[in-house]
Design an enzyme around this catalytic site. Structure first.
Site, PDB file in Angstrom:
ATOM      1  N   ASP A 170      35.848  54.952  42.738  1.00 33.88           N
ATOM      2  CA  ASP A 170      34.942  54.345  43.718  1.00 33.88           C
ATOM      3  C   ASP A 170      35.195  52.846  43.843  1.00 33.88           C
ATOM      4  O   ASP A 170      35.543  52.190  42.858  1.00 33.88           O
ATOM      5  CB  ASP A 170      33.499  54.613  43.276  1.00 33.88           C
ATOM      6  CG  ASP A 170      32.501  54.399  44.402  1.00 33.88           C
ATOM      7  OD1 ASP A 170      32.933  54.201  45.562  1.00 33.88           O
ATOM      8  OD2 ASP A 170      31.292  54.432  44.131  1.00 33.88           O
ATOM      9  N   GLY A 171      35.011  52.338  45.047  1.00 33.27           N
ATOM     10  CA  GLY A 171      35.064  50.881  45.243  1.00 33.27           C
ATOM     11  C   GLY A 171      36.227  50.381  46.086  1.00 33.27           C
ATOM     12  O   GLY A 171      36.412  49.169  46.205  1.00 33.27           O
ATOM     13  N   ASN A 172      36.993  51.289  46.672  1.00 24.50           N
ATOM     14  CA  ASN A 172      38.124  50.847  47.508  1.00 24.50           C
ATOM     15  C   ASN A 172      37.644  50.006  48.691  1.00 24.50           C
ATOM     16  O   ASN A 172      38.269  49.004  49.055  1.00 24.50           O
ATOM     17  CB  ASN A 172      38.893  52.049  48.066  1.00 24.50           C
ATOM     18  CG  ASN A 172      39.566  52.869  46.979  1.00 24.50           C
ATOM     19  OD1 ASN A 172      39.635  52.439  45.832  1.00 24.50           O
ATOM     20  ND2 ASN A 172      40.055  54.049  47.344  1.00 24.50           N
ATOM     21  N   TRP A 192      36.510  46.558  47.594  1.00 21.87           N
ATOM     22  CA  TRP A 192      37.692  45.765  47.222  1.00 21.87           C
ATOM     23  C   TRP A 192      38.342  45.198  48.487  1.00 21.87           C
ATOM     24  O   TRP A 192      38.721  44.024  48.541  1.00 21.87           O
ATOM     25  CB  TRP A 192      38.668  46.660  46.456  1.00 21.87           C
ATOM     26  CG  TRP A 192      39.890  45.973  45.934  1.00 21.87           C
ATOM     27  CD1 TRP A 192      40.052  45.420  44.702  1.00 21.87           C
ATOM     28  CD2 TRP A 192      41.133  45.765  46.647  1.00 21.87           C
ATOM     29  NE1 TRP A 192      41.316  44.887  44.587  1.00 21.87           N
ATOM     30  CE2 TRP A 192      42.001  45.080  45.764  1.00 21.87           C
ATOM     31  CE3 TRP A 192      41.598  46.093  47.925  1.00 21.87           C
ATOM     32  CZ2 TRP A 192      43.299  44.722  46.109  1.00 21.87           C
ATOM     33  CZ3 TRP A 192      42.886  45.726  48.279  1.00 21.87           C
ATOM     34  CH2 TRP A 192      43.725  45.046  47.380  1.00 21.87           C
ATOM     35  N   HIS A 250      42.219  51.604  50.227  1.00 22.19           N
ATOM     36  CA  HIS A 250      42.626  52.939  49.761  1.00 22.19           C
ATOM     37  C   HIS A 250      44.077  52.927  49.287  1.00 22.19           C
ATOM     38  O   HIS A 250      44.436  53.599  48.332  1.00 22.19           O
ATOM     39  CB  HIS A 250      42.432  53.983  50.864  1.00 22.19           C
ATOM     40  CG  HIS A 250      40.991  54.217  51.209  1.00 22.19           C
ATOM     41  ND1 HIS A 250      40.035  54.435  50.244  1.00 22.19           N
ATOM     42  CD2 HIS A 250      40.330  54.250  52.405  1.00 22.19           C
ATOM     43  CE1 HIS A 250      38.844  54.594  50.827  1.00 22.19           C
ATOM     44  NE2 HIS A 250      39.001  54.476  52.136  1.00 22.19           N
ATOM     45  N   LEU A 269      51.321  66.909  31.698  1.00 21.33           N
ATOM     46  CA  LEU A 269      49.975  66.635  32.239  1.00 21.33           C
ATOM     47  C   LEU A 269      49.680  67.493  33.470  1.00 21.33           C
ATOM     48  O   LEU A 269      50.525  67.633  34.351  1.00 21.33           O
ATOM     49  CB  LEU A 269      49.902  65.151  32.650  1.00 21.33           C
ATOM     50  CG  LEU A 269      48.627  64.717  33.366  1.00 21.33           C
ATOM     51  CD1 LEU A 269      47.472  64.577  32.390  1.00 21.33           C
ATOM     52  CD2 LEU A 269      48.847  63.374  34.098  1.00 21.33           C
ATOM     53  N   ARG A 274      33.250  56.799  36.232  1.00 24.84           N
ATOM     54  CA  ARG A 274      33.053  56.334  37.617  1.00 24.84           C
ATOM     55  C   ARG A 274      33.216  54.824  37.636  1.00 24.84           C
ATOM     56  O   ARG A 274      32.644  54.127  36.796  1.00 24.84           O
ATOM     57  CB  ARG A 274      31.673  56.723  38.161  1.00 24.84           C
ATOM     58  CG  ARG A 274      31.521  56.295  39.630  1.00 24.84           C
ATOM     59  CD  ARG A 274      30.311  56.877  40.299  1.00 24.84           C
ATOM     60  NE  ARG A 274      30.339  56.589  41.737  1.00 24.84           N
ATOM     61  CZ  ARG A 274      29.794  57.342  42.669  1.00 24.84           C
ATOM     62  NH1 ARG A 274      29.155  58.431  42.347  1.00 24.84           N
ATOM     63  NH2 ARG A 274      29.872  57.000  43.935  1.00 24.84           N
ATOM     64  N   ARG A 325      26.313  57.430  39.710  1.00 23.94           N
ATOM     65  CA  ARG A 325      25.896  58.710  40.303  1.00 23.94           C
ATOM     66  C   ARG A 325      27.018  59.717  40.134  1.00 23.94           C
ATOM     67  O   ARG A 325      28.180  59.352  39.997  1.00 23.94           O
ATOM     68  CB  ARG A 325      25.685  58.562  41.823  1.00 23.94           C
ATOM     69  CG  ARG A 325      24.499  57.839  42.267  1.00 23.94           C
ATOM     70  CD  ARG A 325      24.405  57.932  43.803  1.00 23.94           C
ATOM     71  NE  ARG A 325      25.540  57.287  44.462  1.00 23.94           N
ATOM     72  CZ  ARG A 325      25.677  55.980  44.634  1.00 23.94           C
ATOM     73  NH1 ARG A 325      24.771  55.158  44.193  1.00 23.94           N
ATOM     74  NH2 ARG A 325      26.739  55.490  45.248  1.00 23.94           N
ATOM     75  N   SER A 377      27.470  62.187  42.602  1.00 24.87           N
ATOM     76  CA  SER A 377      27.936  62.436  43.962  1.00 24.87           C
ATOM     77  C   SER A 377      28.624  63.790  44.129  1.00 24.87           C
ATOM     78  O   SER A 377      29.720  63.881  44.688  1.00 24.87           O
ATOM     79  CB  SER A 377      28.878  61.322  44.424  1.00 24.87           C
ATOM     80  OG  SER A 377      28.213  60.087  44.398  1.00 24.87           O
TER      81      SER A 377
HETATM   82  C1  FPP Z   1      36.007  55.722  47.244  1.00 27.29           C
HETATM   83  O1  FPP Z   1      35.939  54.366  47.645  1.00 27.29           O
HETATM   84  C2  FPP Z   1      37.327  56.253  47.476  1.00 27.29           C
HETATM   85  C3  FPP Z   1      37.660  57.315  48.287  1.00 27.29           C
HETATM   86  C4  FPP Z   1      36.644  58.073  49.031  1.00 27.29           C
HETATM   87  C5  FPP Z   1      39.037  57.733  48.514  1.00 27.29           C
HETATM   88  C6  FPP Z   1      39.917  57.759  47.317  1.00 27.29           C
HETATM   89  C7  FPP Z   1      41.292  57.745  47.807  1.00 27.29           C
HETATM   90  C8  FPP Z   1      42.337  57.141  47.224  1.00 27.29           C
HETATM   91  C9  FPP Z   1      42.298  56.451  45.907  1.00 27.29           C
HETATM   92  C10 FPP Z   1      43.601  57.175  47.994  1.00 27.29           C
HETATM   93  C11 FPP Z   1      44.724  57.850  47.346  1.00 27.29           C
HETATM   94  C12 FPP Z   1      44.527  59.282  47.146  1.00 27.29           C
HETATM   95  C13 FPP Z   1      45.536  60.161  47.211  1.00 27.29           C
HETATM   96  C14 FPP Z   1      45.329  61.535  46.683  1.00 27.29           C
HETATM   97  C15 FPP Z   1      46.848  59.811  47.742  1.00 27.29           C
HETATM   98  P1  FPP Z   1      34.971  53.946  48.824  1.00 27.29           P
HETATM   99  O2  FPP Z   1      35.765  53.907  50.087  1.00 27.29           O
HETATM  100  O3  FPP Z   1      33.773  54.847  48.848  1.00 27.29           O
HETATM  101  O4  FPP Z   1      34.576  52.518  48.357  1.00 27.29           O
HETATM  102  P2  FPP Z   1      33.241  51.713  48.719  1.00 27.29           P
HETATM  103  O5  FPP Z   1      32.110  52.467  48.074  1.00 27.29           O
HETATM  104  O6  FPP Z   1      33.474  50.377  48.080  1.00 27.29           O
HETATM  105  O7  FPP Z   1      33.146  51.646  50.208  1.00 27.29           O
END
Ligand code: FPP
Length: 242
Positions: A18-20, A23, A35, A129, A190, A196, A198
C-alpha cells in the site's frame, strides 16, 4: 541491520503493498509512476524472500475492488505486469521461482493475460520460492466460491451438510488449489501506515501475525522487510492456547 533467526523464518509471508499513490503525490509524479516504483520494490522483495529461504510469498497486486479506479490507472497496472514479465521472467526462471496467481484473472486485458500465462507455464516446474500474485483477488469472493462448490456437492447428494469441514472450505480457496497450494501465512505485512485487512486472506489469516510498516510501498526495502520479520520473530504465537 537486524539479526534474523534462521530457525524461525516464516514459511509464508503475505504483503498488502500500500502507498503507491501517496508516494507518487509526494514526488509530484503521476499515480502510475508510483505503481511503477512499487513494481521495482516488489521485485527486490521477491529476490530477497528467496535469499532468506522463505517458501511462499504472496503480494496483493489487484483487488476485486480495484476495478473502481480510473480506466487509465487500471490498464496501467496491468501493463506493468507485461513490463515485469518481459523484463524479469528469465531471472525468475534462473532463480527457480514458481509464479502462481490467486484470483480469477480471466477478465484482465489480453496482453497481460498472455504474459501471465507465459510466466505460469515457464515457471510451473520450478521448486524454489512460490511467488503468488493476488490478482482480482477478494477474500470474501474466494470464500463464496468455495462455499458454492460445497453447496453443489451437497445438492448432488455427494456430501451431507453436517459433513462440511473447515478443511473443505480451505481446499476450495485459491490457496487450496493443487497448483497454487500455500499454507496459511504466518506473517501479513501492510505498508504505508494503514492498519486494515481490506478483504485480504480473510480465511488464511485467522492466526497470522500482523506487522504494519509506516513506509510507503515504493520505499519498502529488503532492510525494512527484515525489520518486519524480526518483529514477527519477537512475538509469542499461541494459536489460542496458553
Ligand atoms: C496500492 O497502492 C497498490 C496497488 C493497488 C497496486 C499494486 C501494484 C503494484 C505494486 C504494481 C506492480 C504489480 C505487478 C504484479 C506487476 P495505492 O494506489 O492504493 O496507494 P495509495 O493508498 O497511497 O493511493
Amino acid at each position: 541491520m537486524v539479526e534474523l533467526n534462521r530457525e524461525r523464518m516464516p514459511r509464508h509471508v503475505a504483503i498488502i503493498m500500500d502507498g503507491n499513490g501517496r508516494w507518487a503525490k509526494q514526488h509530484g509524479v503521476p499515480r502510475l509512476a508510483g505503481h511503477r516504483a512499487g513494481m521495482e520494490a516488489m521485485k527486490k522483495i521477491v529476490d530477497h524472500s528467496d535469499k532468506l529461504g522463505i517458501k511462499y510469498l504472496t503480494v496483493y497486486a489487484f483487488s476485486t475492488e480495484n476495478w473502481k479506479r480510473s480506466m487509465e490507472e487500471v490498464s496501467g497496472i496491468f501493463k506493468l505486469l507485461v513490463v515485469f514479465v518481459n523484463r524479469d521472467l528469465k531471472e525468475l526462471v534462473d532463480n527457480n521461482v514458481r509464479v502462481e496467481v490467486l484470483g480469477d484473472y480471466s477478465m484482465i486485458p489480453e496482453d497481460s493475460k498472455e504474459a501471465l500465462e507465459r510466466t505460469l507455464a515457464r515457471t510451473k516446474d520450478d521448486t524454489g520460492l512460490q511467488f503468488n500474485i493476488a490478482l482480482n483477488y477478494g477474500g470474501r469472493d474466494e470464500i463464496r466460491r468455495s462455499v458454492e462448490q460445497i453447496a453443489r456437492r451437497a445438492a448432488n447428494g455427494e456430501i451431507k451438510p453436517e459433513d462440511v469441514t473447515e478443511d473443505m472450505i480451505g481446499q476450495g480457496l485459491w490457496t487450496g488449489s493443487e497448483h497454487a497450494y500455500s499454507p496459511d501465512p504466518e506473517l501479513i505485512i501492510r505498508t504505508s501506515g494503514e492498519e486494515r485487512l481490506s478483504n485480504f486472506m480473510l480465511w488464511q489469516g485467522a492466526y497470522s501475525e500482523f506487522v504494519f510498516s509506516d513506509v510507503l510501498w515504493p520505499d519498502f526495502t529488503p532492510d525494512e522487510f527484515e525489520k518486519c520479520i524480526a518483529e514477527y520473530q519477537s512475538r509469542d504465537r499461541r494459536f489460542g492456547g496458553r
